[in-house]
Design a protein around this motif. Structure first.
Motif, mmCIF file in Angstrom:
data_model
loop_
_atom_site.group_PDB
_atom_site.id
_atom_site.type_symbol
_atom_site.label_atom_id
_atom_site.label_comp_id
_atom_site.label_asym_id
_atom_site.label_seq_id
_atom_site.Cartn_x
_atom_site.Cartn_y
_atom_site.Cartn_z
ATOM 1 N N LEU A 37 85.470 64.252 -34.780
ATOM 2 C CA LEU A 37 85.818 63.945 -33.385
ATOM 3 C C LEU A 37 86.764 62.752 -33.240
ATOM 4 O O LEU A 37 87.375 62.577 -32.194
ATOM 5 C CB LEU A 37 84.558 63.645 -32.575
ATOM 6 N N ARG A 38 86.815 61.909 -34.262
ATOM 7 C CA ARG A 38 87.579 60.653 -34.152
ATOM 8 C C ARG A 38 87.184 59.909 -32.875
ATOM 9 O O ARG A 38 88.027 59.408 -32.127
ATOM 10 C CB ARG A 38 89.075 60.908 -34.189
ATOM 11 N N LYS A 57 87.302 57.916 -26.097
ATOM 12 C CA LYS A 57 88.344 58.887 -26.385
ATOM 13 C C LYS A 57 87.968 59.574 -27.685
ATOM 14 O O LYS A 57 87.270 59.004 -28.538
ATOM 15 C CB LYS A 57 89.736 58.267 -26.426
ATOM 16 N N PHE A 58 88.400 60.828 -27.810
ATOM 17 C CA PHE A 58 88.143 61.587 -29.023
ATOM 18 C C PHE A 58 89.183 62.683 -29.139
ATOM 19 O O PHE A 58 89.958 62.931 -28.217
ATOM 20 C CB PHE A 58 86.714 62.162 -29.043
ATOM 21 N N ARG A 59 89.214 63.315 -30.301
ATOM 22 C CA ARG A 59 90.139 64.423 -30.545
ATOM 23 C C ARG A 59 89.351 65.612 -31.044
ATOM 24 O O ARG A 59 88.429 65.475 -31.828
ATOM 25 C CB ARG A 59 91.176 64.052 -31.605
ATOM 26 N N LEU A 60 89.751 66.766 -30.583
ATOM 27 C CA LEU A 60 89.169 68.008 -31.063
ATOM 28 C C LEU A 60 90.326 68.960 -31.327
ATOM 29 O O LEU A 60 91.072 69.310 -30.406
ATOM 30 C CB LEU A 60 88.195 68.580 -30.034
ATOM 31 N N PHE A 62 93.165 68.287 -32.717
ATOM 32 C CA PHE A 62 94.400 67.583 -32.367
ATOM 33 C C PHE A 62 94.620 67.435 -30.869
ATOM 34 O O PHE A 62 95.657 66.938 -30.454
ATOM 35 C CB PHE A 62 95.629 68.239 -33.032
ATOM 36 N N ILE A 63 93.677 67.862 -30.066
ATOM 37 C CA ILE A 63 93.797 67.708 -28.615
ATOM 38 C C ILE A 63 93.049 66.432 -28.221
ATOM 39 O O ILE A 63 91.850 66.307 -28.465
ATOM 40 C CB ILE A 63 93.205 68.916 -27.863
ATOM 41 N N PRO A 64 93.767 65.472 -27.628
ATOM 42 C CA PRO A 64 93.101 64.226 -27.225
ATOM 43 C C PRO A 64 92.348 64.405 -25.899
ATOM 44 O O PRO A 64 92.806 65.101 -25.001
ATOM 45 C CB PRO A 64 94.256 63.240 -27.058
ATOM 46 N N PHE A 65 91.185 63.776 -25.833
ATOM 47 C CA PHE A 65 90.372 63.781 -24.615
ATOM 48 C C PHE A 65 89.964 62.356 -24.290
ATOM 49 O O PHE A 65 89.753 61.540 -25.176
ATOM 50 C CB PHE A 65 89.089 64.610 -24.816
ATOM 51 N N ARG A 66 89.825 62.090 -23.007
ATOM 52 C CA ARG A 66 89.244 60.836 -22.528
ATOM 53 C C ARG A 66 88.013 61.212 -21.723
ATOM 54 O O ARG A 66 87.960 62.258 -21.093
ATOM 55 C CB ARG A 66 90.237 60.068 -21.671
#
Length: 153
Positions: A37-38, A57-60, A62-66
Motif C-alpha cells: 500500500l505504501r 496517503k497510499f498507492r494501490l 500505482f494509483i495514488p489515494f488520499r
C-alpha cells in the motif's frame, strides 16, 4: 448503494489498555499496513482523541489515494470509532473495540462501507473486498507478533 460489512476478531494476551495505547500512536498505523500500500500518515496528532483528524496517503497499483478520517467516538480503553470524511469510499465507518477477557483482550473491528461510482463500484467491489481482507490479514499478523496472540478461548 449497497452497504458492505467487514468484521474481524482477534484474541491478544495483553490488557485492553495496551492495545488501545498501540492504536493511539500515529507511527503504529503505518506498522499495521502492508508494504504494497505504501501507506503513510501525513497528518495526525501524536495521540488520537475524540474529534482527531487523521490524513493518510497510499498507492494501490500505482494509483495514488488520499484519505481523511475523524475520530467520532473515543472510550479509553474500550475502543474508538473513525469515519471517513474524504477518500476512496462513498462511506467508511470503522468501530474498534477492545474487550477485557480472561486471556487478555478480544479485539473486534467492524467496518461498514459503501463503494463509490454506482455500477462501476459494484463491479470492482470483489477486488476491493479481497484487498481489504489482505490488509486486515496483515494487520492481524502484526498484532499477533507485537502482542502475542492469546490461545483461543
Amino acid at each position: 448503494m449497497k452497504e458492505h460489512v467487514l468484521s474481524r476478531e482477534q484474541l491478544l494476551s495483553c490488557p485492553p489498555d495496551d492495545v488501545f495505547e498501540f492504536f493511539s500512536r500515529a507511527e503504529n498505523l503505518q506498522r499495521i499496513a502492508p508494504a504494497f500500500l505504501r501507506f503513510q500518515v501525513v497528518g495526525m496528532p501524536d495521540r488520537i482523541e475524540a474529534e482527531s483528524q487523521l490524513d493518510y496517503k497510499f498507492r494501490l497499483f500505482f494509483i495514488p489515494f488520499r484519505w481523511r478520517t475523524r475520530i467520532r467516538s473515543f472510550d479509553r480503553p474500550r475502543g474508538f470509532t473513525d469515519a471517513a470524511e474524504a477518500g476512496p469510499f462513498k462511506a467508511w465507518h470503522h468501530v474498534h473495540e477492545f474487550k477485557a477477557v480472561e486471556t487478555g483482550t478480544l479485539m473486534r473491528d467492524v467496518v461498514t462501507y459503501r463503494m463509490p461510482y454506482g455500477p462501476i463500484g459494484a463491479l470492482v467491489h470483489p477486488f476491493v473486498r479481497r484487498t481489504l481482507d489482505r490488509i486486515f490479514d496483515y494487520r492481524a499478523e502484526v498484532m499477533a507478533d507485537h502482542f502475542v496472540a492469546a490461545p483461543d478461548a
